[in-house]
Design a protein around this motif. Structure first.
Motif, PDB file in Angstrom:
ATOM      1  N   TYR A   1      61.286  60.329  75.780  1.00 55.22           N
ATOM      2  CA  TYR A   1      59.994  60.297  75.096  1.00 55.22           C
ATOM      3  C   TYR A   1      59.975  58.973  74.339  1.00 55.22           C
ATOM      4  N   GLY A   2      59.115  58.080  74.775  1.00 59.40           N
ATOM      5  CA  GLY A   2      59.112  56.739  74.195  1.00 59.40           C
ATOM      6  C   GLY A   2      60.023  55.817  74.972  1.00 59.40           C
TER       7      GLY A   2
ATOM      8  N   TYR B   1      67.063  62.506  68.969  1.00 58.59           N
ATOM      9  CA  TYR B   1      66.795  61.269  69.702  1.00 58.59           C
ATOM     10  C   TYR B   1      67.820  60.967  70.791  1.00 58.59           C
TER      11      TYR B   1
ATOM     12  N   GLY C   1      63.550  67.684  54.749  1.00 56.66           N
ATOM     13  CA  GLY C   1      63.150  66.640  55.674  1.00 56.66           C
ATOM     14  C   GLY C   1      63.479  66.944  57.115  1.00 56.66           C
TER      15      GLY C   1
ATOM     16  N   THR D   1      62.975  56.472  71.477  1.00 58.17           N
ATOM     17  CA  THR D   1      62.375  55.995  70.225  1.00 58.17           C
ATOM     18  C   THR D   1      61.358  56.986  69.637  1.00 58.17           C
ATOM     19  N   ARG D   2      61.087  58.076  70.342  1.00 54.52           N
ATOM     20  CA  ARG D   2      60.251  59.133  69.775  1.00 54.52           C
ATOM     21  C   ARG D   2      60.962  60.456  70.036  1.00 54.52           C
TER      22      ARG D   2
ATOM     23  N   PRO E   1      59.617  66.162  65.635  1.00 54.51           N
ATOM     24  CA  PRO E   1      58.784  65.582  64.567  1.00 54.51           C
ATOM     25  C   PRO E   1      57.302  65.598  64.926  1.00 54.51           C
ATOM     26  N   PHE E   2      56.998  65.428  66.202  1.00 53.78           N
ATOM     27  CA  PHE E   2      55.602  65.468  66.625  1.00 53.78           C
ATOM     28  C   PHE E   2      55.021  66.873  66.435  1.00 53.78           C
TER      29      PHE E   2
ATOM     30  N   TRP F   1      54.267  67.400  62.967  1.00 53.61           N
ATOM     31  CA  TRP F   1      53.066  66.659  62.596  1.00 53.61           C
ATOM     32  C   TRP F   1      51.805  67.439  62.984  1.00 53.61           C
TER      33      TRP F   1
ATOM     34  N   TYR G   1      51.508  70.665  63.353  1.00 50.45           N
ATOM     35  CA  TYR G   1      51.456  72.000  62.748  1.00 50.45           C
ATOM     36  C   TYR G   1      50.304  72.209  61.754  1.00 50.45           C
ATOM     37  N   PRO G   2      50.094  71.304  60.785  1.00 49.91           N
ATOM     38  CA  PRO G   2      49.031  71.549  59.803  1.00 49.91           C
ATOM     39  C   PRO G   2      47.631  71.600  60.412  1.00 49.91           C
ATOM     40  N   TYR G   3      47.472  71.081  61.619  1.00 48.99           N
ATOM     41  CA  TYR G   3      46.151  71.080  62.248  1.00 48.99           C
ATOM     42  C   TYR G   3      45.866  72.381  62.995  1.00 48.99           C
ATOM     43  N   ARG G   4      46.888  73.239  63.115  1.00 51.42           N
ATOM     44  CA  ARG G   4      46.664  74.511  63.798  1.00 51.42           C
ATOM     45  C   ARG G   4      45.704  75.363  62.972  1.00 51.42           C
TER      46      ARG G   4
END
Lengths: 232, 226
Positions: free
Chosen positions: A146-147, A164, A194, A212-213, A217-218, A221, A223-226
């Motif tokens: 990924y990346g 990673y 963290g 590099t990704r 973590p994605f 990121w 999660y709060p938009y669910r």
């Protein structure tokens, strides 16, 4: 047996693997990876490592079934695309072995055996699940990231965040540990707040492939938009 | 400290080379890989400080509570840092000036850069429903910013309007005000645009081609409720 004729397209951001199979030649690949193929190729959902090997792959988070592509009716072309946007790496196995992070496996040629290697409790503890597959034998192996991919040649020691790690040579010793210097309190803070702080410490001589990704973590990121569950 | 941005522009990572006793501060979670001669300290804000209140504020704003400080304990140490989303990284060296950085765009900075996470200059951006916070970066030293998608610079001469989700950072020499895009708040709401920022004056503005809140709002409804 003719060598595998392949190239990797659209590197490094959106890499795809193109393989031109000679008549009768075979390729084994992650089932979800097929993008396109010539109709001269037969697809068989199968068990390369026998039933037991497949069960091992299931526990390692890989799909139970590994697809076998055979150019049964003349030569043909096959296009494989990994799930995440990122790079594809080719590695020639010459009798050694390579360890792959779950999900990094893309495909392999004849002569390579991909099997699950149980990372044990320390793998589970990492939370990001350092669950590894082992590829060994003599032949071509392809894995994806990924990346972008950073190739690190370790001579001594190196640390990589568990999320990673893509792959590493089996000549390296590895151990899941915490970041150096953190006291007990710092470790707790870093780990619980963290989600970081667990790294793989490699030692010895060998190569590590790092992406590099990372997926977790994605997901955090997003999660709060669910949507919120409706409360009655 | 030497730095290089690798794998630009979409999968970029910052490769930092540190000598003994050099320190870099980054968000918890930004570390990809590193050599073993580092000591890592976790704190809520500044190195050595407790800064609990600042940390709480960051957490309320949806950001990580803690920062990691990586200090090289031996010469020639390497550290790779990367952001969460696809995109680029830009390196800027501060020499006394002040830059206002959108919270999720801040990746790392050197010890000479003062981070004020309690800066509320654009606090009313919260009104748009987009949880955003801003970091005031001042002092001297290296600063690394990341973008979602490509990053582009605008040299504002007179005035410029940017949707708040597309802002990475801007010089504090710029005057700004937040406002609505249409004639009325209803129109602004219907247009689907978030809050826009009007910049006036002279200074540099860093923008990103994609807006993280827009992407989040696209994905959210397709996911199971939490």
């Amino acid at each position: 047996m003719s060598p595998l004729d392949f190239d990797i397209l659209e590197r490094p951001d959106f890499a795809m693997l193109r393989v031109r199979l000679a008549h009768g030649q075979q390729l084994f690949a992650e089932p979800a990876a097929l993008a396109a193929m010539d109709p001269t190729i037969d697809l068989k959902a199968g068990f390369q490592g026998g039933v037991l090997g497949s069960v091992g792959r299931m526990f390692a988070g890989e799909n139970l079934i590994l697809n076998t592509y055979t150019a049964a009716r003349g030569g043909g072309e096959l296009l494989l695309a990994p799930g995440p946007a990122g790079d594809v790496v080719h590695y020639s196995l010459r009798g050694g072995s390579l360890l792959l992070q779950r999900g990094a496996y893309l495909a392999n040629g004849v002569g390579v055996e991909v099997s699950a290697k149980w990372a044990g409790a320390r793998g589970f503890f990492s939370g990001t699940g350092l669950i590894l597959l082992r590829a060994q034998g003599a032949g071509e192996l392809f894995f994806n990231a990924y990346g972008a991919v950073l190739e690190l040649d370790v001579a001594g020691e190196y640390m990589v965040d568990t999320g990673y790690v893509v792959a590493f040579e089996d000549t390296l010793e590895y151990q899941v540990t915490t970041l150096p210097g953190l006291g007990l309190g710092g470790r707790a803070k870093s780990f619980f707040f963290g989600g970081e702080g667990l790294v793989v410490r490699f030692s010895g001589q060998g190569r590590v492939w790092v992406q590099t990704r990372a997926i977790n973590p994605f997901l955090s990121w997003v999660y709060p938009y669910r949507p919120q569950k409706k409360r009655d | 400290m030497e730095s290089e941005i690798v794998a630009r522009p979409s999968a970029s990572a910052a490769k930092l080379s540190l000598d003994s006793n050099e320190t870099i501060t980054c968000e918890v979670g930004a570390m990809i890989a590193m050599s073993t001669g580092f000591s890592v300290q976790t704190s809520a804000s500044k190195r050595g400080g407790s800064g609990l209140w600042a940390g709480m504020k960051r957490m309320v704003a949806g950001e990580n509570f803690f920062l990691n400080h990586f200090t090289a304990t031996r010469p020639d140490q390497t550290l790779y840092l990367g952001p969460v989303l696809s995109g680029d990284i830009v390196h800027r060296r501060l020499a006394g000036e002040t830059l206002i950085v959108q919270g999720s765009s801040w990746l790392a900075s050197g010890p000479g850069v003062e981070l004020d996470t309690t800066f509320q200059g654009l606090g009313n951006a919260l009104f748009s429903g987009e949880s955003m916070f801003w970091i005031r970066c001042s002092g001297h030293g290296d600063l690394f910013l990341n973008s979602f998608g490509a990053i582009y610079e605008v040299n504002v001469e007179e005035s410029h309007v940017v949707d708040s989700g597309h802002i990475v950072a801007f010089d504090s020499s710029l005057q700004f005000s937040t406002g609505k895009l249409g004639d009325s708040w209803l129109q602004t709401f219907l247009s689907g645009e978030g809050l826009v920022c009007h910049f006036r004056g002279q200074g540099k503005l860093y923008c990103q081609s994609h807006s993280p809140p827009s992407f989040g709002k696209l994905l959210g409804p397709m996911l199971r409720a939490r």
